[in-house]
Every structure is written in structure tokens, then in C-alpha cells.
Design a protein around this motif. Sequence first.
Motif, PDB file in Angstrom:
ATOM      1  N   VAL A 117       1.045  -1.199   0.047  1.00 12.65           N
ATOM      2  CA  VAL A 117      -0.158  -0.035  -0.117  1.00 12.65           C
ATOM      3  C   VAL A 117       0.797   1.389   0.149  1.00 12.65           C
ATOM      4  CG1 VAL A 117      -1.706   1.341   1.319  1.00 12.65           C
ATOM      5  CG2 VAL A 117      -2.062  -1.052   1.141  1.00 12.65           C
ATOM      6  N   MET A 118       2.032   0.989   0.513  1.00  7.29           N
ATOM      7  CA  MET A 118       2.767   2.225   0.869  1.00  7.29           C
ATOM      8  C   MET A 118       3.316   2.816  -0.754  1.00  7.29           C
ATOM      9  SD  MET A 118       6.816   2.465   2.420  1.00  7.29           S
ATOM     10  CE  MET A 118       7.560   3.999   2.177  1.00  7.29           C
ATOM     11  N   VAL A 119       3.594   2.177  -1.643  1.00  4.64           N
ATOM     12  CA  VAL A 119       4.299   2.327  -2.751  1.00  4.64           C
ATOM     13  C   VAL A 119       2.963   2.558  -4.047  1.00  4.64           C
ATOM     14  CG1 VAL A 119       6.409   1.398  -2.454  1.00  4.64           C
ATOM     15  CG2 VAL A 119       4.639  -0.090  -3.430  1.00  4.64           C
ATOM     16  N   SER A 120       1.797   2.248  -3.457  1.00  4.95           N
ATOM     17  CA  SER A 120       0.585   2.629  -4.147  1.00  4.95           C
ATOM     18  C   SER A 120      -0.070   4.029  -3.997  1.00  4.95           C
ATOM     19  CB  SER A 120      -0.392   1.769  -3.976  1.00  4.95           C
ATOM     20  OG  SER A 120      -1.220   1.775  -2.912  1.00  4.95           O
ATOM     21  N   THR A 121      -1.002   4.088  -4.964  1.00 11.70           N
ATOM     22  CA  THR A 121      -1.409   5.634  -4.739  1.00 11.70           C
ATOM     23  C   THR A 121      -2.557   5.603  -3.738  1.00 11.70           C
ATOM     24  OG1 THR A 121      -3.023   5.152  -6.566  1.00 11.70           O
ATOM     25  CG2 THR A 121      -0.893   6.351  -7.190  1.00 11.70           C
ATOM     26  N   ALA A 122      -2.892   4.315  -2.959  1.00 11.81           N
ATOM     27  CA  ALA A 122      -4.065   4.237  -2.264  1.00 11.81           C
ATOM     28  C   ALA A 122      -3.902   4.756  -0.768  1.00 11.81           C
ATOM     29  CB  ALA A 122      -4.414   2.777  -1.958  1.00 11.81           C
ATOM     30  N   GLY A 123      -2.493   5.050  -0.605  1.00  8.09           N
ATOM     31  CA  GLY A 123      -2.172   5.612   0.814  1.00  8.09           C
ATOM     32  C   GLY A 123      -1.555   4.431   1.702  1.00  8.09           C
TER      33      GLY A 123
END
Length: 227
Positions: free
Chosen positions: A103-109
Motif C-alpha cells: 500500500v505504501m508504494v501505491s496511490t491508495a495511501g
Amino acid sequence: MFALRSTARRGWSLRGCAQLRSVSTLDGNPHIYIFPSDGPSGSHILSLLPTEPVNSKLAIGVTSKLPITTDSVRENPKFLDILQDVFSKHAHEDPDAQSQAQVMVSTAGANLYSGGVLQANRRKSKRRADASDSSGGASGQGGVGSAGRGGWIHISDGRRPPDYGRIAWPEDIFGSLEVDADGQFVGGDGNYQPSGTYRLVTRDGILSISPFLREKLVQRLKELEKE
């Protein structure tokens, strides 16, 4: 603050007949067992192992009273050393940590169950805070908007999950794992770094570990118990 509860444990008499014995655990934390201490009257040993007689060297600590409070527990430094050693070997295998890294490297937060994430550039590690909340915001920790940069995530106590987009309080953080830009743990194990700020008991409760890491810790304690 923390009440007691009793659970029945099956034992065996000399005649081979099944018996039931009562084992006390902390209310709200059934994984922590309570045993009378040989020390001052009213003191109790806290342990993740149900074994009797209890091995005080492997115990969480000793409390001078029940229910426990923030000032009643004397921590066992050896237990905390064992905990950190287990985390250094297995924290990157925890499904919660793996999810948080993705999740950290995604745009989801940021996935915040394990404590949020640190900003990608450790040299800019000062957290922003407003006057009413000392937990950092996503913009200062590589959370929302940190896609493709990597950074560090926290492995934290679950007794006080932080609000969305924020990191856990220092007293709740066990340590951190390094994540690359693809959401993979650097070096395969994430280069785990103990925080040095973790407190065993706070106003929000006592030690609360993810099921995966608790299982690994109990397994290690059982191995040491047999030595």
C-alpha cells in the motif's frame, strides 16, 4: 485498568483422571497469563506461556498489583530482547507488514494497522504535528502520494491503531522495515531496525502483537524454555 479473567486448563492427576485447573489471563488480552510471584505480597508474573512453574526469565515482566497500571509493571529486559530478535527475523513475513509495504508504494495511501509508514528520505524524518496531535501526517511519512519511492514502514503495537494517514506514537512502535520502490523489502528481510522507543505498558494497554508475530514469539519462548 486491566481486569482478570480465568480460563480452564486440563491437567492430569496421578490416577490418570482428567482435571480442570483455572489459569488467569488479562481481560481483553487472553494471550497473557498471570501467575503469583515469589516476590512481594500481591505481585504477579505476566507471561505469554501458560507453563507452570513459570520461568521468570522468559516472562513479560512483573506487576506489583492487579489490575495493572502504567507504573505497576516492571519490564523484563530479556523478554524485550527476545521479542526484538524474533521481529528482526520474521517481521517482514507478517502479512500485515507485507500489505502495508504494498500500500505504501501505491496511490491508495498507508495501511495503518501495523503503524503507518515513514517518509522515503530518512534524512527528512522529522514528523509534522499540530498542537492537538503528536502523530505524523501522511505527507511527512511517505503514505498517500509516496507511490514509486519506497521508504520505511513501522511495525507497531495494535493497542492503539493510528488514524488514517498517520503513524503510531513512538511508544507503540517496535521497529521499522525498509521497502523499495516496488513494495518489496530491501535485502529480502527489510533491514529491520528497532525503534528504541517502545513501551510495554501505556494508558492504552499492554503488549498487543499481530497473530503472526505472536505465534513466532511464543514458538521462540517455548524453544528457550526447553533449553
